[in-house]
Design an enzyme around this catalytic site. Structure first.
Site, short mmCIF file in Angstrom:
data_model
loop_
_atom_site.label_atom_id
_atom_site.label_comp_id
_atom_site.label_asym_id
_atom_site.label_seq_id
_atom_site.Cartn_x
_atom_site.Cartn_y
_atom_site.Cartn_z
N ASP A 26 -32.54 14.43 -19.11
CA ASP A 26 -33.02 13.37 -19.99
C ASP A 26 -32.61 13.77 -21.41
O ASP A 26 -32.23 14.92 -21.65
CB ASP A 26 -34.54 13.25 -19.86
CG ASP A 26 -35.15 12.39 -20.94
OD1 ASP A 26 -34.77 11.21 -21.03
OD2 ASP A 26 -35.99 12.91 -21.70
N ASP A 56 -34.09 12.24 -25.08
CA ASP A 56 -35.15 12.32 -26.09
C ASP A 56 -36.35 13.10 -25.56
O ASP A 56 -36.89 12.79 -24.51
CB ASP A 56 -35.58 10.91 -26.51
CG ASP A 56 -34.52 10.20 -27.33
OD1 ASP A 56 -34.13 10.74 -28.38
OD2 ASP A 56 -34.07 9.11 -26.91
#
Length: 225
Positions: free
Chosen positions: A9, A11
């Site tokens: 992922d 952020d």
């Protein structure tokens, strides 16, 4: 289990952007005269596609207001963007994984434009064999991003691991039939992460590197440097 594909992922997992996203959501609400969500509520939607996230965190937002809200959100986010930094040790981890023959990929709630922008800005694009964004396919926790990455890179689910800071990441991994590593330094609380039942949990990038050193396939079985 030996991983040959590690999917990150973005952020809150790779880059320390959680607070900037929360503040941008709250500031955009103030600009439009909408109720400002508490920080915990704004953190929970991080990782979803932007449109999905906004309708969840700002339930009074109308379709007519959405374009202006997104414009104001992006304005506030981009004012903070130059100051965002990768979590300590992340680039070293990328180097170690890549140099030892492990493929890296990204599955993110960012847009394609947003991800390309930060990859260029931070000079990180060369690390990743493939990337997927929420505006190209279904938003998390739908498994499509992971399914497409595995298909593109010809890696089976049993050799793939998803790394993320939210329950959305972990549920996407479950839905795709891959293992997951939750990191506790991002958007979701330890309780939320535990409830999503990740395969493993780590508290920092050092712990993540140690874990991947044990579980990743490497060229000629060589150890990480």
């Amino acid at each position: 289990m030996r991983y040959s594909l590690v999917v990150f992922d973005w952020d809150g997992t790779v880059i320390d952007s959680t607070q900037s996203i929360v503040q941008a959501i709250q500031s955009a609400c103030r600009d439009l005269g909408l109720a400002v969500p508490p920080a915990a509520q704004a953190r929970w939607v991080i990782g979803l596609s932007l449109e999905s996230a906004l309708y969840k965190v700002v339930p009074t937002l109308t379709a007519e207001q959405l374009p202006e809200f997104i414009q104001r959100y992006k304005f506030h986010y981009f004012t903070r963007d130059p100051d965002l930094c990768l979590f300590d040790g992340m680039t070293t981890l990328f180097d170690e994984l890549r140099d030892n023959g492990v493929m890296l990929a990204v599955a993110t709630g960012k847009s394609r434009v947003g991800l390309n922008r930060v990859l260029e800005q931070k000079k990180l694009g060369h690390y990743f064999a493939a990337t997927r964004t929420a505006d190209e396919t279904f938003s998390k926790p739908h498994p499509q991003m992971l399914n497409e990455l595995m298909e593109t890179l010809a890696v089976p689910a049993e050799e793939t691991v998803m790394i993320g800071d939210t329950s959305h990441d972990i549920l996407m991994a479950h839905n795709a039939g891959v293992e997951s590593i939750a990191v506790t330094y991002g958007a979701h609380s330890l309780r939320e992460l535990n409830e999503s039942k990740p395969t493993r949990i780590v508290d920092d990038v050092t712990g993540l590197a140690d874990l991947l050193q044990m579980h990743c396939k490497t060229n000629a079985n060589q150890a990480f440097s």
